[in-house]
Each structure stands twice: as C-alpha cells, then as structure tokens.
Design an enzyme around this catalytic site. Sequence first.
Site, short mmCIF file in Angstrom:
data_model
loop_
_atom_site.label_atom_id
_atom_site.label_comp_id
_atom_site.label_asym_id
_atom_site.label_seq_id
_atom_site.Cartn_x
_atom_site.Cartn_y
_atom_site.Cartn_z
N LYS A 43 0.83 -1.21 0.00
CA LYS A 43 0.00 0.00 0.00
C LYS A 43 0.87 1.27 0.00
CE LYS A 43 -0.37 -0.33 5.03
NZ LYS A 43 -1.26 -0.80 6.11
N TYR A 270 16.22 30.41 5.89
CA TYR A 270 15.02 31.14 6.31
C TYR A 270 14.98 31.31 7.83
CZ TYR A 270 12.86 30.58 1.71
OH TYR A 270 12.57 30.65 0.38
C1 LIG Z 1 -0.67 -1.96 6.67
C2 LIG Z 1 -1.33 -3.21 6.94
C3 LIG Z 1 -0.58 -4.40 7.04
C4 LIG Z 1 0.93 -4.42 7.00
O1 LIG Z 1 1.44 -3.94 8.21
P1 LIG Z 1 3.01 -3.89 8.49
O2 LIG Z 1 3.10 -3.59 9.93
O3 LIG Z 1 3.56 -2.81 7.63
O4 LIG Z 1 3.55 -5.22 8.14
C5 LIG Z 1 -1.27 -5.58 7.21
N1 LIG Z 1 -2.62 -5.59 7.28
C6 LIG Z 1 -3.37 -4.47 7.19
C7 LIG Z 1 -4.85 -4.58 7.28
C8 LIG Z 1 -2.76 -3.25 7.03
O5 LIG Z 1 -3.50 -2.14 6.94
#
Ligand SMILES: *Cc1c(COP(=O)(O)O)cnc(C)c1O
Length: 377
Positions: A43, A270
């Site tokens: 994601k 800045y």
């Molecule tokens: C982001 C997410 C994961 C992965 O989590 P990590 O801690 O990055 O391994 C797994 N399941 C769901 C539902 C998520 O939203």
Amino acid sequence: MLQSLRLSSYSPTIAEIDLKAFRKNIQVLKKHTKNNLLLAVIKTNAYGHGIVPIGHEAIKAGADRLGVSTVEEGAMLRESGITAPIHILSTISPMQVADVITYSLVASISSLQLAKELSREATLKNRIIPVHLKIDTGLHRFGVDPDNAIDFCTTCYHQPGLNWEGIYTHFSRADEGDWVTTGKQFALFMGTVQELKNAGFTFSIHHVGGSTITIEREDMRLDMIRPGIALFGYHPALRQRNIAPLKSVMKLKSQLLQIRELPPNTAVGYGGNYVTTSTEKIAVVPIGLGDGYKRSFSNNGEMLVKGIRAKIVGTVSLDQTLIDVTHIPGVEVGDEVVVMGKQGNDEITAREMAGWMNSIVDEVLASMTQRIRRVYV
Ligand SMILES: *Cc1c(COP(=O)(O)O)cnc(C)c1O
C-alpha cells in the site's frame, strides 16, 4: 511520467531501489509462512518504493496476493498486467464499487451499505466477486463489531454476487509486543469466527496480522499473512532483528550543488535559525519539503558525504537543504550525498530519520514524493 520528457539528464536526487534486497526479504518472510498464503502489503505506493515495479517483483519473488490501500493503486497494478488477487485493505466509498468490479479487486467489507452496493453492482454485471469481512477486535478504525457479526452476516452473507472468501482483523498493539492485548484480540477474532461458523457463515481464508505476526507469532498465522514494512527491510520493532534478517531496499542519494565559505556570525537559511560560529563551508543539497524531506530535520538531521556525517544547518526549505561540510577533507561540488542509506562505513537508516521526526519508519519511506526519481537496480 518523467520518462516521456525529452530530458538529457535528471535531477541528481534519486531513490535507488534494491530489487535483490526486496526479493531476499520476501524469501526470508516466506520461510515464516510455511504453507500459508503470502499477501504482500504494498500500500501507500509500496511504502514509497513505487507500486507497479514492486508489485511485479513481489509476485515474481513468490507472493501469492497483493494488498493496497486504494482502488486507484489496485487499478494501476491491474492495468500493468498483474493477475494475482489484489486486496484493498482500507475502507472505500460506495461510489467506488464499479471500479472494484471493473478491475477485479478484493474489497474489505465492514459496512452494510458497501456490501449492498457491491452486491447490486456485481449482479448488474453478472459477476460473483470475492470479498473479505473485516472484524474490529480493538483497533477501532473500521470493521464489524464482533457483537454484530451474526446480524451483519444474516443481512449480507447471502446477497447475490458476493463470495465471502475471507474474514480478517488487524491488531492494534502487536508491534509494541503487547501480547496480552494481542492475545485477547486474537481470541475475540477466533471466537467470532466460531460463532459465525455455528450460525452457518463460513469463510475459507482467515488472516490477522502484518509483519510482526509474520515474524514472531507462528500460532497466529492462520491461512494467510500480510507483511508490509518488513518487505522493505525494516522490522516494526528492533527486538525482531535476530529472528528475521532483513535488508533495507531504498537508498536516497543526491549531490552537492554548491559550497560556500561563510564567515563567522552569518545567519543561514530562512529565519536565520542557524548562525555560523567560525568560517564554515555550507553546501546545498537539492532535496526539500517537496520531496518529502521534513521540516523537522532542520538543525536536526544529518547526511553522509565521503562517508562522513554532515549536519543539516538552518531550516529545510521546499527544494533545498543546507549542510555543514567544513570538517570534510577534499569536499567538492558534485560530490555524492547519501541522504538515506550506506556510504563508506556509516549508514543513515530510515529508522534513525524517523527518530529525528518523532515518527516511524513507515512515514519516512511513504513520504517520499513522485519528484524523487526511483531507479531500480
Ligand atoms: C498496513 C497493513 C498491514 C501491513 O502492516 P506492516 O506492519 O507494515 O507489516 C497488514 N494488514 C493491514 C490490514 C494493514 O492495513
């Protein structure tokens, strides 16, 4: 996008993505999966690494499925030729159901309205689409309340066009190693699954955890695991380092574009938030807020030049950051700067950078914007 421009050269600031390290991480995590399915969570633009190339690499390296956060990410992967199941792990708007079906995405369901809309759209298109029921066991983000699970399924389970392939939850305190709370949440999930089963509502794929569960809790791996950040070489918690050896995938590199020798008592950047104490060599690095490099790194973070740490001086601006290179022998314009990663015998990790901004590795990586060209090696 950039590739369509007729440029003779690009900005020197790049993110080098080490695909070999990525494949190795998948293999390490696959060892933990035994016979379970591996859903690679890519994601948020693959935590900043570029969703399409990483999606293809994940499948090649043995991931069975992919997990994304938005319909757009899922559609991009499909358009790029991925045929494996793609799960949307976040909740979506009912307005997006047509796209879920067009691109054959697996939606997470935790509202009656979404289930109804998906069912209607699938029926309209003569399709039966796989969906996963999300149960809220304590994260309280989204998900069906365990107390309502039977009512929910009574209303939705037999709606036409839906194949309830999976049921899952996501823990709230596994990363910090709170096994008491996590154990309670797991028990709540398993209890809910059992009650649903007794009422005639069954699912074939049960899944509960991300990287932490993949690495540390064999007993909770069920039918599928969902590692995310670990794929990119970072353990959610340092205690896991010896259980699964992982290698960081992204390195951020740039170049010194200018070096100026400033006399003592010169205000730099800045707001004049940094003032030289002696004659100092201050160098310009073309990375800033527009690349996802954070303002909180002002007078706070470091970069590597010739394997030596150089402090960020003054305020990080939209496109530039200044570093003090006074102490670096033979430093010249054009020298490579490592913003994140190894140079010589030293390394600046995303974890260290997360410390400068009081955040987690995920934010450091996912913040990197499109302006930083990803180069896959
Ligand atoms: C982001 C997410 C994961 C992965 O989590 P990590 O801690 O990055 O391994 C797994 N399941 C769901 C539902 C998520 O939203």
